[in-house]
Design a protein around this motif. Structure first.
Motif, mmCIF file in Angstrom:
data_model
loop_
_atom_site.group_PDB
_atom_site.id
_atom_site.type_symbol
_atom_site.label_atom_id
_atom_site.label_comp_id
_atom_site.label_asym_id
_atom_site.label_seq_id
_atom_site.Cartn_x
_atom_site.Cartn_y
_atom_site.Cartn_z
ATOM 1 N N PHE A 625 -6.708 3.859 -10.801
ATOM 2 C CA PHE A 625 -5.336 3.384 -10.603
ATOM 3 C C PHE A 625 -4.708 3.875 -9.309
ATOM 4 O O PHE A 625 -3.568 3.577 -9.028
ATOM 5 N N PHE A 626 -5.465 4.627 -8.492
ATOM 6 C CA PHE A 626 -4.905 5.179 -7.260
ATOM 7 C C PHE A 626 -5.785 4.751 -6.084
ATOM 8 O O PHE A 626 -6.914 5.194 -5.956
ATOM 9 N N ALA A 627 -5.239 3.852 -5.240
ATOM 10 C CA ALA A 627 -5.996 3.336 -4.100
ATOM 11 C C ALA A 627 -5.493 3.974 -2.813
ATOM 12 O O ALA A 627 -4.299 3.902 -2.505
ATOM 13 N N SER A 638 0.315 -2.784 5.109
ATOM 14 C CA SER A 638 1.659 -2.875 4.534
ATOM 15 C C SER A 638 1.887 -4.213 3.844
ATOM 16 O O SER A 638 2.485 -4.290 2.769
ATOM 17 N N THR A 639 1.422 -5.290 4.476
ATOM 18 C CA THR A 639 1.555 -6.612 3.864
ATOM 19 C C THR A 639 0.832 -6.658 2.532
ATOM 20 O O THR A 639 1.352 -7.191 1.537
ATOM 21 N N TYR A 640 -0.368 -6.070 2.502
ATOM 22 C CA TYR A 640 -1.159 -6.065 1.277
ATOM 23 C C TYR A 640 -0.439 -5.333 0.158
ATOM 24 O O TYR A 640 -0.336 -5.835 -0.973
ATOM 25 N N MET A 641 0.088 -4.160 0.451
ATOM 26 C CA MET A 641 0.784 -3.396 -0.586
ATOM 27 C C MET A 641 2.001 -4.142 -1.098
ATOM 28 O O MET A 641 2.258 -4.214 -2.311
ATOM 29 N N ARG A 642 2.769 -4.706 -0.183
ATOM 30 C CA ARG A 642 3.970 -5.431 -0.599
ATOM 31 C C ARG A 642 3.623 -6.655 -1.437
ATOM 32 O O ARG A 642 4.335 -6.991 -2.387
ATOM 33 N N GLN A 643 2.525 -7.339 -1.089
ATOM 34 C CA GLN A 643 2.212 -8.540 -1.852
ATOM 35 C C GLN A 643 1.787 -8.193 -3.270
ATOM 36 O O GLN A 643 2.098 -8.933 -4.215
ATOM 37 N N SER A 705 4.783 2.941 -13.924
ATOM 38 C CA SER A 705 5.388 2.508 -12.669
ATOM 39 C C SER A 705 4.331 2.023 -11.697
ATOM 40 O O SER A 705 3.132 2.247 -11.872
ATOM 41 N N LEU A 706 4.822 1.341 -10.656
ATOM 42 C CA LEU A 706 3.979 0.942 -9.535
ATOM 43 C C LEU A 706 4.562 1.584 -8.283
ATOM 44 O O LEU A 706 5.744 1.417 -7.987
ATOM 45 N N ALA A 738 0.638 7.024 -12.246
ATOM 46 C CA ALA A 738 1.143 5.680 -11.978
ATOM 47 C C ALA A 738 0.170 4.896 -11.104
ATOM 48 O O ALA A 738 -0.551 5.474 -10.279
ATOM 49 N N ARG A 739 0.179 3.583 -11.291
ATOM 50 C CA ARG A 739 -0.555 2.728 -10.362
ATOM 51 C C ARG A 739 -0.007 2.940 -8.953
ATOM 52 O O ARG A 739 1.208 2.812 -8.735
ATOM 53 N N THR A 740 -0.879 3.243 -8.001
ATOM 54 C CA THR A 740 -0.422 3.633 -6.677
ATOM 55 C C THR A 740 -1.283 3.000 -5.599
ATOM 56 O O THR A 740 -2.520 2.987 -5.700
ATOM 57 N N LEU A 741 -0.620 2.500 -4.566
ATOM 58 C CA LEU A 741 -1.270 2.051 -3.337
ATOM 59 C C LEU A 741 -0.749 2.945 -2.222
ATOM 60 O O LEU A 741 0.447 2.958 -1.935
#
Length: 889
Positions: A625-627, A638-643, A705-706, A738-741
């Motif tokens: 769950f942690f990338a 940044s685009t990838y995380m936001r999408q 949470s994300l 938490a799920r994390t990028l």
């Protein structure tokens, strides 16, 4: 700017000797000392003394003066007919504006004309279309404190939307204010002002309004027993004080203005909610994800998420769409009900387009009914309501074959208010004038008395129309004319050369340069008859119009319920339109913990604004769950995380998502620590803002949470930054779950990820051809090989001399650190709980438990070859740890 003016000092020093009009102005300024008073004098709103000077300067109008027996006073006036544009300027400058209208007919006044403040215009209580710049909600907030709990009430006076909640957490309070972004706030005793945005006007108000019994009585008068609609004293006090303030700003507006504060009768329901009932998006997340506000990049404003999703047909739907995005759901059943409706409408293009066309004819009846209830609506507003009601049977017919529960519920909730629609249709002309006091509003056949008066008026005017020909024949004066003006009424005009032929029954009315005007007894009688009929008809029309308007106002609750139903339908049609036209997929909501499985995910804004977009997958679950995401700048991290976050958000709002497929478990909150910003006015550097946002995440995130983290620790030294980034990674992984990028340029962090059981590395790669770097914007497993910072600098236009020197320094650094392979690599830094990857690898190869020894001469050689002048603290720590683990325990 200080919005409070108080009474003009110059008038205060002469209060006992002022003329009646200035005395009246002074008294109003004293009563409304927190506002700038605009005082009607005929066709202008005037300000005097200090207020006049400010109005003149801000509105760029001429400063004049008024002179009487007591002295000279600066004066500035704005036209009544165009007041809103000037009031808007004053609001932008930070003022509240109290509008004092003449509430007495000057012809009936024996002395000074009576005036009363009919409305107080403030940023949060706007109702005028000219001042409400968009279709968005315009909230005024009220904050009350009761011990350790805060009550928050929010009201859109223009629509009647009212929300109330409470919390014991001041940061949660700030989050709610970030969601609703009120334009104005009323703050009670001991309540904090810090949570409010700098753009929000904080307004003082009578502390008595916050007292428990006063607030309770007012809430009960609007919404019923406070115990059943609200929770706790703090909510009651916040809501009651807000209602009191709303009534205060209303003044004595309406047709019967007489100085008494009036109720807002269209406020008939309050929504009490718990923030935990929705996916929480705080102010930072809203800004980072660019849901509603644009970020200007190099002077070019980007699109927002709501702009690319808004295919709504009417203002009602546009506001509702923003609310759904502002407060996504966390209840699976409600979310899937919306998905069912979107799916059905997306598949049925005929019904979807038919509904969209019908909804385009829907007016903003929420704001319209508020004007009706405040007696500020004109006849055209009523016709607009009827036009909307005419659409309702058509919408109902279009939904006749609806299959899903959500659409059937909307169909059942539709109320065409048939009796109101019929009343307006019979009473109000098709294209009535804006002014409602001068006739032409009520349709023929609606009232016999009015028809008779209009018939008398028409007969009289027909007689006058024939009078010119009759009098020419009788007098023999071919140039004789019959006319009318507002001052002298009807007349017979004869030029001077023909005056000898004027009959004896002509009476002179007016002398002109080349002619005389006359009237006859019969003309005068007809004129009186016409004027009386016309005046009586206008008065009767106005009375009839008010009766119709009052009847409509009595049904405000039904109109608002209809508005809510049409708004929900409009959003669902909009979601379906976007899904069908832009290839969005229905997300599947699953019960698997921490599940984010996205195939071919896309950013909803970037894919529309760029000529090509590379979709990417995302795969998170309870075991991974942690990338940690590495890669060059501009590669798409940044685009990838936001999408990923936006796909989750859209799914929980009820929309389909920009992806080939998505399986998602629900999240309770989205946290973002993305981008660099500062708060110089608040005394916070970029790094301090970063740490403050980070602290908020670590304090409030849960395992549901994300979290998006971008370049945590980059605002300080490399050593400090890496230490913070690593500690955060371990804390989120171990303590929060938490799920994390986590996007980072600290490549040392990839080793930490390899040592954490639920963490993994992924990267955006780049291809280098000579001095040119190209990005494929595709995410791949494992850590990135390099950041390509120097190459990106060259492509960004940095001078060659700087780029070349940067490359020299980079090469020198690489050469100095190449004497011990693996010490400063990702593997060499992958340490956690005293165990390094290098040591673990050595254990695996020897089959021992860590007792493989390292020759002391070898250690000495490694230490001797280090260039201490250029070794960074982080390099030294890494080397020391590696050496320590080589020593046989």
């Amino acid at each position: 700017m200080d919005a409070a003016l108080g009474p003009p000092e110059k008038l205060a020093t002469r209060a006992d000797e002022l003329t009646p009009m200035l005395s009246q102005y002074f008294e109003l300024c004293t009563e409304y000392e927190d506002s700038l008073v605009l005082f009607q004098v005929g066709d202008f709103y005037e300000a005097f003394c200090e207020a006049a000077e400010r109005v003149s300067r801000l509105c760029e109008i001429t400063l004049t003066k008024r002179e009487d027996s007591t002295g000279e006073y600066p004066m500035a006036g704005i036209p009544v007919d165009n007041a809103e544009s000037y009031i808007e300027t004053l609001l932008d400058a930070g003022y509240r504006v109290a509008v004092a209208d003449q509430v007495q007919d000057p012809d009936e006044a024996t002395g000074v004309v009576d005036r009363a403040v009919t409305r107080i215009v403030t940023p949060g209580t706007l109702t005028e279309d000219e001042l409400l710049r968009t279709d968005d909600n315009n909230f005024v907030a009220c904050l009350a404190r009761d011990g350790d709990r805060f009550g928050l009430a929010l009201l859109d006076v223009s629509t009647g939307d009212c929300f109330v909640t409470s919390t014991a957490d001041e940061s949660a309070l700030a989050d709610e204010l970030g969601r609703f972004a009120p334009a104005e706030a009323v703050v009670g005793p001991d309540a904090p002002t810090a949570p409010f945005d700098s753009d929000c006007m904080v307004t003082p108000h009578d502390t008595a309004a916050f007292e428990g019994e006063n607030a309770r009585e007012l809430v009960a008068s609007y919404f019923g027993d406070p115990e059943t609609v609200l929770a706790g004293d703090c909510e009651v006090r916040a809501c009651g004080a807000l209602l009191d303030y709303a009534e205060y700003t209303r003044g004595s507006e309406g047709d019967d203005a007489a100085g008494e504060r009036g109720r807002l009768d269209y406020l008939n329901h309050v929504t009490r909610y718990d923030p935990r009932e929705y996916l929480l998006l705080d102010r930072v997340a809203l800004d980072s994800l660019e849901l509603f506000d644009r970020r200007a990049i190099h002077g070019r404003a980007a699109a927002t998420v709501v702009e690319v999703l808004d295919e709504t047909a009417c203002a009602l739907g546009s506001r509702e769409l923003k609310d759904w995005l502002r407060r996504p759901l966390i209840e699976r059943g409600r979310i899937e009900a919306r998905h069912d409706a979107v799916g059905e409408l997306a598949a049925d293009v005929r019904t979807r387009e038919r509904l969209h066309e019908q909804l385009r004819d829907v007016y903003d009846v929420e704001r319209l009914i508020s004007r009706v209830s405040r007696a500020r609506a004109n006849a055209r507003d009523l016709r607009s309501l009827k036009d909307t009601l005419d659409v309702v049977p058509e919408v109902e017919a279009a939904l006749e074959g609806a299959q899903c529960d959500a659409l059937r519920e909307i169909r059942d909730d539709l109320d065409d208010l048939g009796e109101i629609r019929d009343l307006i249709g019979r009473a109000i002309r098709d294209e009535p004038p804006i002014e409602v006091t001068e006739g032409g509003v009520i349709a023929a056949g609606y009232d016999d008395r009015l028809d008779d008066l209009r018939e008398t008026e028409r007969d009289g005017k027909a007689w006058i129309d024939s009078l010119e020909e009759t009098e020419r024949e009788r007098t023999g004066i071919d140039s004789l004319k019959v006319g009318h003006n507002a001052v002298h009424g009807y007349y017979i005009e004869v030029t001077n050369p023909n005056l000898d032929a004027v009959p004896d029954d002509y009476t002179r009315r007016q002398t002109l340069k080349n002619a005389e005007r006359f009237y006859t007894p019969e003309l005068k009688a007809r004129e009186d008859e016409i004027i009386q009929a016309e005046q009586r008809a206008d008065d009767l029309e106005y009375d009839l119009f008010r009766e119709v308007r009052d009847t409509v106002a009595a049904e405000s609750e039904r109109v608002q319920a209809l508005a809510d139903t049409l708004a929900r339908l409009d959003v669902l049609v909009s979601f379906a339109t976007v899904a069908a036209e832009y290839d969005y997929a229905r997300p599947t909501i699953v019960d698997e913990p921490k599940r984010t499985a996205i195939e071919g995910g896309r950013h909803p804004v970037v894919e529309r604004t760029q000529s090509s977009f590379v979709p990417n997958d995302a795969d998170l679950d309870a075991e991974s769950f942690f990338a940690v995401i590495t890669g060059p700048n501009m590669s798409g991290k940044s685009t990838y995380m936001r999408q990923v976050a936006l796909i989750q958000l859209l799914a929980q709002a009820g929309s389909f998502v920009p992806a080939a497929d998505a399986r998602l478990s629900l999240v309770d909150r989205v946290f973002t620590r993305v981008g660099a910003s500062d708060d110089i006015a608040g005394g916070k550097s970029t790094f301090m803002v970063e740490m403050t946002e980070l602290a908020e995440i670590l304090e409030n995130a849960t395992d549901r949470s994300l979290i998006l983290l971008d370049e945590v620790g980059r605002g300080t030294s490399t050593t400090d930054g890496l230490a913070i980034a690593r500690a955060v990674t371990e804390h989120v992984h171990d303590e929060i779950g938490a799920r994390t990028l986590f996007a980072t340029h600290h490549h040392e962090l990839t080793a930490t990820a390899e040592a954490l059981p639920a963490a993994f590395n992924c990267h955006f790669s780049a291809e280098q051809d000579g001095q040119t770097v190209s990005f494929d914007h595709e995410i791949r497993q494992g850590p990135a090989a390099a950041s390509y910072g120097v190459q990106v600098a060259r492509e960004s236009g940095v001078p060659d001399t700087v780029v070349d020197r940067s490359r020299e320094l980079l090469d020198a650094h690489d050469q100095e650190n190449s004497s011990y392979e693996g010490v400063n690599s990702h593997e060499g830094n992958n340490t956690r709980n005293g165990q390094s990857t290098a040591a673990a690898s050595n254990d695996a190869e020897t089959g021992s438990d860590g007792d493989a020894s390292t020759d002391e001469n070898e250690l000495a050689t490694i230490i001797r070859e280090q260039n201490l002048a250029t070794t960074t603290p982080m390099d030294a720590l890494a080397l020391l740890q590696d050496l320590q683990e080589r020593i046989e325990e």
